[in-house]
Design an enzyme around this catalytic site. Structure first.
Site, PDB file in Angstrom:
ATOM      1  N   LYS A 120      40.958  35.561 -25.761  1.00  0.00           N
ATOM      2  CA  LYS A 120      40.798  36.911 -26.317  1.00  0.00           C
ATOM      3  C   LYS A 120      42.060  37.730 -26.077  1.00  0.00           C
ATOM      4  O   LYS A 120      42.559  38.423 -26.968  1.00  0.00           O
ATOM      5  CB  LYS A 120      39.599  37.613 -25.666  1.00  0.00           C
ATOM      6  CG  LYS A 120      38.261  37.098 -26.156  1.00  0.00           C
ATOM      7  CD  LYS A 120      37.112  37.587 -25.289  1.00  0.00           C
ATOM      8  CE  LYS A 120      35.816  36.871 -25.694  1.00  0.00           C
ATOM      9  NZ  LYS A 120      34.725  37.014 -24.749  1.00  0.00           N
ATOM     10  N   GLN A 162      32.511  40.211 -20.073  1.00  0.00           N
ATOM     11  CA  GLN A 162      32.185  38.809 -20.350  1.00  0.00           C
ATOM     12  C   GLN A 162      30.878  38.420 -19.660  1.00  0.00           C
ATOM     13  O   GLN A 162      30.680  38.700 -18.471  1.00  0.00           O
ATOM     14  CB  GLN A 162      33.346  37.917 -19.865  1.00  0.00           C
ATOM     15  CG  GLN A 162      33.184  36.448 -20.175  1.00  0.00           C
ATOM     16  CD  GLN A 162      33.267  36.135 -21.664  1.00  0.00           C
ATOM     17  OE1 GLN A 162      33.934  36.799 -22.430  1.00  0.00           O
ATOM     18  NE2 GLN A 162      32.538  35.109 -22.080  1.00  0.00           N
ATOM     19  N   ASP A 198      31.179  44.488 -28.455  1.00  0.00           N
ATOM     20  CA  ASP A 198      30.237  43.367 -28.525  1.00  0.00           C
ATOM     21  C   ASP A 198      29.017  43.721 -29.380  1.00  0.00           C
ATOM     22  O   ASP A 198      28.262  42.830 -29.784  1.00  0.00           O
ATOM     23  CB  ASP A 198      29.724  43.026 -27.116  1.00  0.00           C
ATOM     24  CG  ASP A 198      30.361  41.763 -26.544  1.00  0.00           C
ATOM     25  OD1 ASP A 198      30.716  40.878 -27.336  1.00  0.00           O
ATOM     26  OD2 ASP A 198      30.471  41.674 -25.312  1.00  0.00           O
TER      27      ASP A 198
HETATM   28  N1  GUN Z   1      29.657  35.145 -23.350  1.00  0.00           N
HETATM   29  C1  GUN Z   1      29.400  34.248 -24.341  1.00  0.00           C
HETATM   30  N2  GUN Z   1      29.418  34.863 -25.537  1.00  0.00           N
HETATM   31  C2  GUN Z   1      29.706  36.158 -25.304  1.00  0.00           C
HETATM   32  C3  GUN Z   1      29.883  37.287 -26.153  1.00  0.00           C
HETATM   33  O1  GUN Z   1      29.766  37.234 -27.374  1.00  0.00           O
HETATM   34  N3  GUN Z   1      30.185  38.456 -25.536  1.00  0.00           N
HETATM   35  C4  GUN Z   1      30.294  38.551 -24.181  1.00  0.00           C
HETATM   36  N4  GUN Z   1      30.581  39.743 -23.660  1.00  0.00           N
HETATM   37  N5  GUN Z   1      30.153  37.518 -23.374  1.00  0.00           N
HETATM   38  C5  GUN Z   1      29.853  36.338 -23.935  1.00  0.00           C
END
Ligand code: GUN
Length: 283
Positions: free
Chosen positions: A50, A94, A117
Site C-alpha cells: 500500500k 490494518q 476502508d
Molecule cells: N485486512 C484484510 N483486508 C483488509 C482491508 O480491506 N482493510 C483493512 N483495514 N484490513 C484488511
C-alpha cells in the site's frame, strides 16, 4: 468456448496511472495513513505494498507501526491524532488487530470523512441506503473490473457468494445501486449451485478454494473470483475451480492477477475521493 480473461493487473495499473495524473494536477498531495499493530507477516506485506503504490502515484504515505502489545486506548489516541491532522486525508487500520483491541471500537473512532476502508457505520449505512459515501475497496475494485470488461450490471441477474462485512454485503449493495437484480447466497443457502447457475454475473467471496465448480456456472456468465486461498503447496487459489470455469464462462478473473491488484488501486481512489470531499466541505 474458452472465457475471456479479465486482467486485473492491467486494469489496476491503468487506474493507478489515471489517479497519478489527477493527483499531479492538484495543488496539494493527498495523505494516506496506514496503521499496523503488531508483526503479522501477511499484514506487513500488504502494508508495504500500500505504501509503495501510494508513493508511486504521488500520494504522501504515512505508515504507523505500533507494537503488538498496544492498548486499545493508545490506538484510539493515535486515531484521534490522525483525525485532527489536516495533512491526513485517509486512515486505514490494518486488520486483524491483536485480541486486546476491539475492531468495532477502532473503526467507529475514525473520522467517516477519512474512512478510506468504508468500514465506519456511517459509511456502511450510506451504502446500504443508497447515499454517497466511502465504499470498501475490494467490492469497489470489482465494480471497476466489470466496467473495464464492458459488463453492465443494469438489469442483470447478479449472484454474490458470501455475506462478509468487508466484501459480500457491500458488493451486493454496490451491484444493487448499479441496477442489477441481486441475490446473496451463503453457507446456509439450500441450493448454492442452483443459485450460482442463474447468475449472469457471479462474484465469489467465500474463502474456500475451488468451491465453485464449472457446472455451477451458466454458459457465457461473467465470473469474478475474490477468493485468495493459500493451498498446502503454498500456491494461491481462488474460490472458483478456474480450469473448469473458464471452459463455461464468458469472462473470468484469474487468481492471482484478478481482483487482488484492484484493492490497493481503489484504496488510492478512495483517498483521492476523501481528499477532494474534505476540501469541498471546507475541512
Ligand atoms: N485486512 C484484510 N483486508 C483488509 C482491508 O480491506 N482493510 C483493512 N483495514 N484490513 C484488511
Amino acid at each position: 468456448m474458452t472465457a475471456r480473461l479479465i486482467d486485473g493487473k492491467a486494469v489496476a495499473a491503468a487506474l493507478r496511472a489515471e489517479l497519478a495524473a489527477r493527483v499531479a494536477a492538484l495543488p496539494y498531495r493527498p495523505g494516506l495513513a496506514v496503521v499496523l499493530v503488531g508483526e503479522d507477516p501477511a499484514s506487513a506485506v500488504y502494508v508495504r505494498n500500500k505504501d509503495r503504490a501510494a508513493a508511486a502515484a504521488g500520494f504522501v504515505a504515512h505508515t504507523i507501526r505500533l507494537p503488538a502489545a498496544t492498548s486499545e486506548a493508545a490506538l484510539l489516541a493515535e486515531i484521534a491524532r490522525l483525525n485532527a491532522d489536516p495533512q491526513i486525508d485517509g486512515i486505514l487500520v490494518q486488520l486483524p488487530l491483536p485480541p486486546q483491541i476491539a475492531p468495532a471500537h477502532v473503526i467507529a473512532a475514525i473520522d467517516p470523512a477519512k474512512d478510506v476502508d468504508g468500514f465506519h457505520p456511517l459509511n456502511v449505512g450510506a451504502l446500504a441506503s443508497g447515499r454517497p459515501g466511502l465504499v470498501p475497496c475490494t467490492p469497489l475494485g470489482v465494480m471497476r473490473l466489470l466496467a473495464a470488461a464492458g459488463v453492465a450490471p443494469r438489469g442483470a441477474r447478479a449472484v454474490v457468494l458470501g455475506r462478509s462485512a468487508i466484501v459480500g454485503r457491500p458488493m451486493a449493495a454496490l451491484l444493487l445501486a448499479a441496477d442489477a437484480t441481486v441475490t446473496v447466497a451463503h453457507s446456509r443457502s439450500r441450493d448454492l449451485a442452483g443459485e450460482c447457475r442463474r447468475a449472469e454475473i457471479l462474484v465469489a467471496a467465500v474463502g474456500r478454494a475451488g468451491l465453485v465448480r464449472g457446472d455451477w456456472i451458466a454458459p457465457g456468465a461473467t465470473v469474478i473470483d475474490v477468493g485468495i486461498n493459500r493451498g498446502a503447496d503454498g500456491r494461491l487459489a481462488g474460490d472458483v475451480a478456474f480450469a473448469e470455469a473458464r471452459e463455461v464462462a464468458g469472462a473470468i478473473t484469474p487468481v492471482p492477477g484478478g481482483v487482488g491488484p484492484m484493492t490497493i488501486a481503489c484504496l488510492l481512489e478512495n483517498t483521492l475521493t476523501a481528499a477532494a470531499g474534505r476540501r469541498q466541505a471546507g475541512r
